[in-house]
Design a protein around this motif. Structure first.
Motif: not given
Length: 315
Positions: A127, A189, A191, A198-199, A202, A229, A243
């Motif tokens: 992260t 993930r 979340l 989160n997106t 990344k 993904l 997750l």
């Protein structure tokens, strides 16, 4: 009809074999890969400070290891009857301060030795979100359930992440110029930060890594995140929490990693190690049966033969 988009990966140079010395640091996905490497008996050193999610925490570990930081009482704190250090995961924490300091300092010394001797270092980023401890204005590796109000939550920009990764590479290359450094982004993930957040996190990690990739200096990228993904791309490949990758996904990503990074010449050895591991895990109905005793003798003979040809393998 084809209902999947398979990622076609090319084999890399300077592949991993049984002479390679591997260091893995980072997010909990690095634990999945290190477990596979350990199962097949590669020389593997993994997460000496436990799981670390953000690049600053990884940079701090490598910086402190290279300079052999001596951890003292001032680096620790007591919470919920256990001693902790903000630089390390709670797996390193202890019921006594002395034991924690011993854990930290022995891990630092061993990490420096491993970094110096490594042939490949795999760094998995989880992260770009970080927590800054207000009292010291420093980014922590783990919050250890200290009250949230004592931290500021921030997201590292692409440039800040890139700078941290450049520092990591410079520190490592200074003591080990020929090492291959493989970056990957964890497909797990986060979340709890939010779907959009989160997106974004990344994306910052991936963008920063691609700013520093350098084939000549052996700074490379393995697409764990993209395999999960964009290739698997289905909730049936996630664990019940939706997750984490499940065992099927982990095995698939491992096969992709093996295709790219594990020397094909090791294939017979991997097969033999797998056979021995399954033999060790076997539990008979009657341990004293003659058939089982013969099985154990055959198994020990296989182990001895393999260790004779590859002394670094230990069961």
């Amino acid at each position: 009809m084809n209902f999947r988009t398979n990622i076609k990966l090319q084999k890399e140079r300077n592949q991993i074999d049984y002479n390679s010395k591997l260091v893995l640091i980072g997010s909990c996905f690095s634990e999945n890969i290190s477990e596979k490497l350990k199962y097949f008996k590669f020389q593997t050193f993994s997460n000496p400070f436990g799981i670390l999610f953000n690049p600053i925490a990884i940079e701090n570990l490598i910086l402190n290891a290279i300079h052999i930081k001596k951890y003292s009482e001032n680096d620790t704190f007591l919470l919920n009857e256990r001693w902790h250090c903000f630089d390390a995961h709670s797996d390193i924490s202890s019921s006594t301060q002395n034991q924690l300091l011993q854990n930290l300092n022995s891990a630092i010394e061993e990490t420096q030795r491993q970094l110096k001797n490594a042939s490949h270092i795999i760094i998995t980023l989880g992260t770009a979100w970080v927590y800054r401890f207000i009292e010291t204005n420093s980014i922590v590796g783990n919050c250890h359930k200290v009250p949230q109000k004592k931290f500021l939550k921030e997201m590292l920009s692409v440039d800040e992440t890139s700078t941290s990764l450049q520092n990591i590479c410079a520190l490592i290359k200074d003591i080990n110029p020929t090492v291959t450094i493989i970056f990957t982004v964890s497909p797990i993930r986060h979340l709890k930060d939010g779907f959009v957040e989160n997106t974004q996190s990344k994306a910052h990690l991936i963008a920063a890594i691609h700013q520093i990739i350098d084939l000549k200096n052996q700074l490379l990228y393995f697409p764990s995140f993209e395999i999960m993904l964009d290739d698997l791309r289905d909730y049936r490949f996630f664990a019940n929490d939706m997750l984490h990758p499940n065992e099927t996904a982990i095995n698939y990503i491992w096969e992709q990693f093996k295709h790219v990074w594990i020397d094909e010449k090791t294939a017979p050895i991997l097969k033999e190690v797998d056979s021995i591991q399954k033999g060790i895990a076997h539990r008979p109905f009657n341990e004293k049966a003659e058939q089982h005793q013969q099985f154990l003798k055959t198994l020990q003979h296989k182990i001895k033969e393999l260790q004779t040809s590859i002394p670094t393998i230990n069961f």
